[in-house]
Write an enzyme that holds these catalytic residues in place. Structure first.
Site, PDB file in Angstrom:
ATOM      1  N   HIS A 120       0.801  -1.218   0.072  1.00 36.38           N
ATOM      2  CA  HIS A 120      -0.019   0.096  -0.038  1.00 36.38           C
ATOM      3  C   HIS A 120       0.831   1.410   0.071  1.00 36.38           C
ATOM      4  O   HIS A 120       1.257   1.561   1.045  1.00 36.38           O
ATOM      5  CB  HIS A 120      -0.714  -0.080   1.177  1.00 36.38           C
ATOM      6  CG  HIS A 120      -1.738   0.916   1.255  1.00 36.38           C
ATOM      7  ND1 HIS A 120      -2.856   1.247   0.428  1.00 36.38           N
ATOM      8  CD2 HIS A 120      -1.957   2.020   1.850  1.00 36.38           C
ATOM      9  CE1 HIS A 120      -3.750   2.139   0.650  1.00 36.38           C
ATOM     10  NE2 HIS A 120      -3.086   2.850   1.583  1.00 36.38           N
ATOM     11  N   ASP A 221       9.585   7.936 -10.330  1.00 34.44           N
ATOM     12  CA  ASP A 221       8.851   9.208 -10.236  1.00 34.44           C
ATOM     13  C   ASP A 221       8.926   9.809 -11.581  1.00 34.44           C
ATOM     14  O   ASP A 221       8.743  10.931 -11.558  1.00 34.44           O
ATOM     15  CB  ASP A 221       9.368   9.915  -9.277  1.00 34.44           C
ATOM     16  CG  ASP A 221       8.469  10.853  -8.238  1.00 34.44           C
ATOM     17  OD1 ASP A 221       7.279  10.503  -8.677  1.00 34.44           O
ATOM     18  OD2 ASP A 221       8.786  11.559  -7.686  1.00 34.44           O
TER      19      ASP A 221
END
Ligand SMILES: *[C@@H]1O[C@H](CO)[C@@H](O)[C@H](O)[C@H]1NC(C)=O
Ligand SMILES: *[C@@H]1O[C@H](CO)[C@@H](O)[C@H](O)[C@H]1NC(C)=O
Ligand SMILES: *[C@@H]1O[C@H](CO)[C@@H](O)[C@H](O)[C@H]1NC(C)=O
Ligand SMILES: *[C@@H]1O[C@H](CO)[C@@H](O)[C@H](O)[C@H]1NC(C)=O
Ligand SMILES: *[C@@H]1O[C@H](CO)[C@@H](O)[C@H](O)[C@H]1NC(C)=O
Ligand SMILES: *[C@@H]1O[C@H](CO)[C@@H](O)[C@H](O)[C@H]1NC(C)=O
Length: 282
Positions: A120, A221
């Site tokens: 998560h 990213d």
């Protein structure tokens, strides 16, 4: 896809933050908007059959029960590898009420995360390190000891402060803080870091010494940092081929439940990966 071939990437797990929800939405997946580049835009029906792409789902966290239902649908029906959420949920008429996931009502959500055994990730925000401290300090990992949470940007600097946080929080446990272990000891079983474009070799080595190289995953990213920057940096790392393989592949395969297999038609050993439950590619 062109990027992947160019930069030697076998598999990309895409994610986005849930930025479009207002406080009346209850949570549906916006994966179609997850990635800005058209050739990195698998739609949900692709998720089941690509060997190149996986993704984290994104959804509203206003209602913990509804978020759990949506996570279950995303993982079991749509083939997502987990979910990425913002580190808190804005709520209320003026968006001024902030909901934090260490509050007891979010146990309904965490129990689904633990049951599905999916990682998560929590999205970057300036305050994120406080919220990770909150998850530990408020006993979320005591109640759900098999939860796995991913923190980007090399752990948002938290491991640098382990000693001090441990020392400060130890003083509070005696006066009612519901935390059963020291703060830093939740890291190893429950928390993983990704590089998220923080390509600092010294920091990588330092963090590996604190939390173990098996808890650090390579991530780029993109589009804030370019794929080629990551590839160049990985090429400069002075670690063994085995350690490098784990860093850029092996750790993710284990954490995301991907299945490595050997492509038989290739003359040299090439490891591909499949999502959990999928047949090997032939
Ligand atoms: C929130 O989104 C829903 C549908 O996505 C829309 O009907 C509603 O008007 C929006 N509310 C606000 C306050 O923006
Ligand atoms: C999604 O992918 C499926 C399967 O490849 C394709 O048939 C469908 O047209 C795609 N939908 C969109 C909106 O791109
Ligand atoms: C993905 O696969 C599962 C199980 O095989 C199936 O139930 C589901 O409908 C598929 N989802 C999509 C979006 O194709
Ligand atoms: C939260 O979601 C659940 C499941 O969708 C629903 O039954 C419940 O009414 C919702 N709670 C609130 C306060 O909206
Ligand atoms: C609340 O947040 C939504 C979504 O970001 C935004 O569209 C809306 O303008 C905000 N409302 C207020 C009153 O700030
Ligand atoms: C945490 O410690 C308290 C106090 O010792 C205990 O009552 C509780 O059961 C523990 N919680 C877990 C999840 O181990």
């Amino acid at each position: 896809m062109a990027h992947m071939l160019l930069f030697g990437l076998a598999f990309i797990c895409c994610s986005t933050k849930a930025r479009k929800w207002n406080n009346t939405d209850t949570g549906s997946i916006i994966f179609e908007e997850a990635v800005s580049l058209p050739n990195l835009r698998p739609n949900t029906s692709h998720l089941n059959n690509t060997i190149r792409f996986g993704a984290f789902a994104a959804f509203s966290m206003h209602n913990a029960t509804a978020a759990g239902v949506e996570l279950r649908r995303a993982v079991t029906e749509l083939g997502f590898l987990g979910a990425l959420v913002n580190d808190y949920q804005q709520s209320g008429a003026d968006n001024a009420t902030l909901l934090y996931y260490d509050e007891p009502q979010y146990d309904a959500f965490w129990s689904v995360v633990q049951e599905l055994d999916v990682p998560h990730p929590i999205n970057f925000a300036v305050m994120l390190s406080n919220h990770i401290v909150g998850l530990c300090a408020n006993g979320v990992f005591d109640r759900f000891p098999n939860l796995k949470v991913i923190v980007g940007h090399l752990g948002e600097r938290i491991p640098s402060d382990f000693w001090r946080i441990d020392e400060m929080l130890a003083r509070k446990v005696g006066i009612g803080m519901p935390m059963n272990k020291t703060f830093s000891s939740y890291w190893k079983p429950n928390i993983y870091e990704t590089t998220s474009g923080n390509f600092a070799t010294d920091l990588l080595n330092f963090h590996a010494s604190l939390i173990g190289a098996d808890h650090i995953l390579y991530s780029v990213d993109y589009p804030f940092v370019m794929m080629e920057q990551g590839q160049e940096w990985v090429g400069t790392l002075r670690i063994s081929p085995f350690e490098k393989w784990n860093f850029i592949r092996g750790n993710a395969i284990l954490l995301l439940g991907l299945v490595p297999f050997q492509k038989p038609e290739k003359p040299i050993l090439v490891l591909e990966v499949r999502k959990r439950g999928q047949e090997p590619f032939t």
